[in-house]
Design a protein around this motif. Structure first.
Motif, mmCIF file in Angstrom:
data_model
loop_
_atom_site.group_PDB
_atom_site.id
_atom_site.type_symbol
_atom_site.label_atom_id
_atom_site.label_comp_id
_atom_site.label_asym_id
_atom_site.label_seq_id
_atom_site.Cartn_x
_atom_site.Cartn_y
_atom_site.Cartn_z
ATOM 1 N N LYS A 261 0.849 -1.186 0.000
ATOM 2 C CA LYS A 261 0.000 0.000 0.000
ATOM 3 C C LYS A 261 0.885 1.238 0.000
ATOM 4 N N ILE A 262 0.673 2.116 -0.955
ATOM 5 C CA ILE A 262 1.511 3.308 -1.096
ATOM 6 C C ILE A 262 0.643 4.559 -1.163
ATOM 7 N N LYS A 263 1.299 5.690 -1.301
ATOM 8 C CA LYS A 263 0.624 6.963 -1.529
ATOM 9 C C LYS A 263 1.148 7.538 -2.842
ATOM 10 N N GLY A 264 0.317 8.319 -3.502
ATOM 11 C CA GLY A 264 0.755 8.933 -4.743
ATOM 12 C C GLY A 264 -0.239 8.760 -5.869
ATOM 13 N N LYS A 265 0.119 9.264 -7.032
ATOM 14 C CA LYS A 265 -0.756 9.214 -8.184
ATOM 15 C C LYS A 265 -0.749 7.822 -8.834
ATOM 16 N N HIS A 266 -1.699 7.636 -9.725
ATOM 17 C CA HIS A 266 -1.879 6.372 -10.444
ATOM 18 C C HIS A 266 -0.598 5.957 -11.171
ATOM 19 N N ILE A 267 -0.138 4.751 -10.927
ATOM 20 C CA ILE A 267 1.052 4.103 -11.500
ATOM 21 C C ILE A 267 2.289 5.013 -11.534
ATOM 22 N N LYS A 268 2.527 5.711 -10.440
ATOM 23 C CA LYS A 268 3.708 6.565 -10.337
ATOM 24 C C LYS A 268 4.674 6.067 -9.256
ATOM 25 N N ALA A 269 4.454 4.881 -8.737
ATOM 26 C CA ALA A 269 5.255 4.399 -7.606
ATOM 27 C C ALA A 269 6.730 4.240 -7.949
ATOM 28 N N LEU A 270 7.038 3.890 -9.194
ATOM 29 C CA LEU A 270 8.438 3.697 -9.569
ATOM 30 C C LEU A 270 9.231 4.997 -9.431
ATOM 31 N N PHE A 271 8.556 6.126 -9.585
ATOM 32 C CA PHE A 271 9.221 7.417 -9.444
ATOM 33 C C PHE A 271 9.243 7.886 -7.987
ATOM 34 N N ASP A 272 8.185 7.556 -7.260
ATOM 35 C CA ASP A 272 8.080 8.007 -5.865
ATOM 36 C C ASP A 272 8.834 7.104 -4.895
ATOM 37 N N TYR A 273 8.985 5.831 -5.259
ATOM 38 C CA TYR A 273 9.629 4.842 -4.376
ATOM 39 C C TYR A 273 10.653 4.029 -5.178
ATOM 40 N N GLU A 274 11.524 4.738 -5.887
ATOM 41 C CA GLU A 274 12.400 4.069 -6.855
ATOM 42 C C GLU A 274 13.214 2.925 -6.248
ATOM 43 N N LYS A 275 13.936 3.180 -5.180
ATOM 44 C CA LYS A 275 14.800 2.145 -4.608
ATOM 45 C C LYS A 275 13.993 0.945 -4.132
ATOM 46 N N GLU A 276 12.905 1.211 -3.420
ATOM 47 C CA GLU A 276 12.078 0.116 -2.907
ATOM 48 C C GLU A 276 11.480 -0.709 -4.041
ATOM 49 N N TYR A 277 11.082 -0.013 -5.101
ATOM 50 C CA TYR A 277 10.461 -0.690 -6.253
ATOM 51 C C TYR A 277 11.487 -1.603 -6.934
ATOM 52 N N ILE A 278 12.664 -1.066 -7.209
ATOM 53 C CA ILE A 278 13.713 -1.862 -7.852
ATOM 54 C C ILE A 278 14.092 -3.050 -6.977
ATOM 55 N N ASP A 279 14.123 -2.834 -5.681
ATOM 56 C CA ASP A 279 14.430 -3.936 -4.755
ATOM 57 C C ASP A 279 13.409 -5.069 -4.860
ATOM 58 N N LYS A 280 12.148 -4.720 -5.154
ATOM 59 C CA LYS A 280 11.109 -5.747 -5.308
ATOM 60 C C LYS A 280 11.427 -6.639 -6.520
ATOM 61 N N PHE A 281 11.884 -6.033 -7.609
ATOM 62 C CA PHE A 281 12.278 -6.813 -8.784
ATOM 63 C C PHE A 281 13.465 -7.723 -8.435
ATOM 64 N N LEU A 282 14.436 -7.166 -7.728
ATOM 65 C CA LEU A 282 15.621 -7.946 -7.367
ATOM 66 C C LEU A 282 15.268 -9.119 -6.467
ATOM 67 N N GLU A 283 14.383 -8.911 -5.522
ATOM 68 C CA GLU A 283 13.953 -9.989 -4.630
ATOM 69 C C GLU A 283 13.345 -11.138 -5.417
ATOM 70 N N MET A 284 12.552 -10.808 -6.433
ATOM 71 C CA MET A 284 11.882 -11.867 -7.193
ATOM 72 C C MET A 284 12.857 -12.724 -7.996
ATOM 73 N N ILE A 285 13.882 -12.116 -8.571
ATOM 74 C CA ILE A 285 14.804 -12.931 -9.374
ATOM 75 C C ILE A 285 15.788 -13.711 -8.481
#
Length: 287
Positions: A261-285
């Motif tokens: 659950k985040i805060k912000g505009k529609h599908i803008k999380a990659l810009f607002d939470y860049e490090k956390e978002y990229i970390d999610k991709f890394l965790e999956m691989i």
């Protein structure tokens, strides 16, 4: 008096019959499919990008070519993983690139394509079943590509693209490492009720599901997925209400699904939470 009652009775039968025929016509003509995928001529003459890339055209049939691009990281080493991206309704490959910089910088490669009658793809986008077949066809093609076949694969969907992403993950989960969706709705009938005014039915929202085909039942498809799943939704989302993202998560398998659950505009999380978002991709691989 009896004559009046009889007249009213037949009038009601006639009205109900007309309504039933109208509903059946809308359903079987796939009128709402056309409305969902209508892009008002969002095309462009030539594809341009600053990123290293490979461009493809997949010939589905005689009059349909699907335009796709594999964006590559600027590195001499092999990509650490492949992200297959399903973008939002009005986001073609010229505009989706703004999402890729931080992902490519981390060493991932990103693959995306434009559905029929959008961007540089040809054909007519008026049938959800056909668009589903197109998506799986393109997925099967790119996952056999020499630069993709040995990489971990994550399917990533945003907004409308999340419906495609969930379907793809459910149908091909043996080939992927995980699924991430952001700002995605639980089903087309659910989001249809939110945008009932587009059908001039804002006062009859309860009837919208009767008019819409549900070829991408995300809340049902997500139950099938056993690989790691991340559902991201902003509490402030004004385009896809938070409650629909929450409903999608509630339908999932909790053993392998995380809700962010985040805060912000529609599908803008990659810009607002860049490090956390990229970390999610890394965790999956790395799972």
């Amino acid at each position: 008096m009896k004559k009046i009652v009889k007249t009213i009775k037949w009038l009601m039968i006639t009205i109900i019959s007309i309504l039933i025929v109208a509903v059946l016509w809308i359903r079987f003509s796939r009128f709402t499919d056309t409305m969902i995928y209508k892009t008002n001529g969002l095309t462009y003459d030539s594809f341009q990008t600053e990123y290293t890339h490979q461009e493809y055209y997949y010939e589905i049939d005689k009059n349909v070519k699907i335009h796709a691009v594999l964006f590559k990281p600027d590195s001499t080493t092999a990509p650490i993983g492949t992200i297959i991206h399903y973008s939002g309704k009005g986001i073609h490959l010229m505009s989706s690139q703004k999402y890729y910089k931080s992902i490519l910088d981390k060493g991932f490669q990103v693959f995306s394509f434009e559905r029929r009658n959008f961007g540089k793809s040809t054909g007519t986008a008026d049938n959800s079943v056909q668009l589903k077949k197109d998506a799986l066809y393109v997925f099967d093609k790119i996952t056999k590509h020499k630069d993709v076949v040995d990489t971990p694969i994550i399917i990533w969907g945003q907004s409308l693209g999340g419906a495609f992403a969930i379907m793809n993950a459910a149908e091909r989960q043996e080939k992927i490492n995980g699924l991430i969706v952001e700002g995605t709705f639980s089903s087309f009938p659910d989001i249809g009720k939110v945008y009932a005014n587009a059908l001039h039915m804002e006062n009859f929202k309860a009837f919208v599901p009767l008019l819409m085909n549900n070829d991408f039942p995300a809340e049902k498809e997500i139950k099938k997925i056993k690989k790691p799943v991340l559902v991201i939704h902003s509490h402030n989302d004004e385009q896809v209400p938070y409650k629909l993202g929450e409903k999608l998560y509630e339908s999932s398998n909790k053993d392998n699904t995380e809700f962010w659950k985040i805060k912000g505009k529609h599908i803008k999380a990659l810009f607002d939470y860049e490090k956390e978002y990229i970390d999610k991709f890394l965790e999956m691989i790395n799972n």
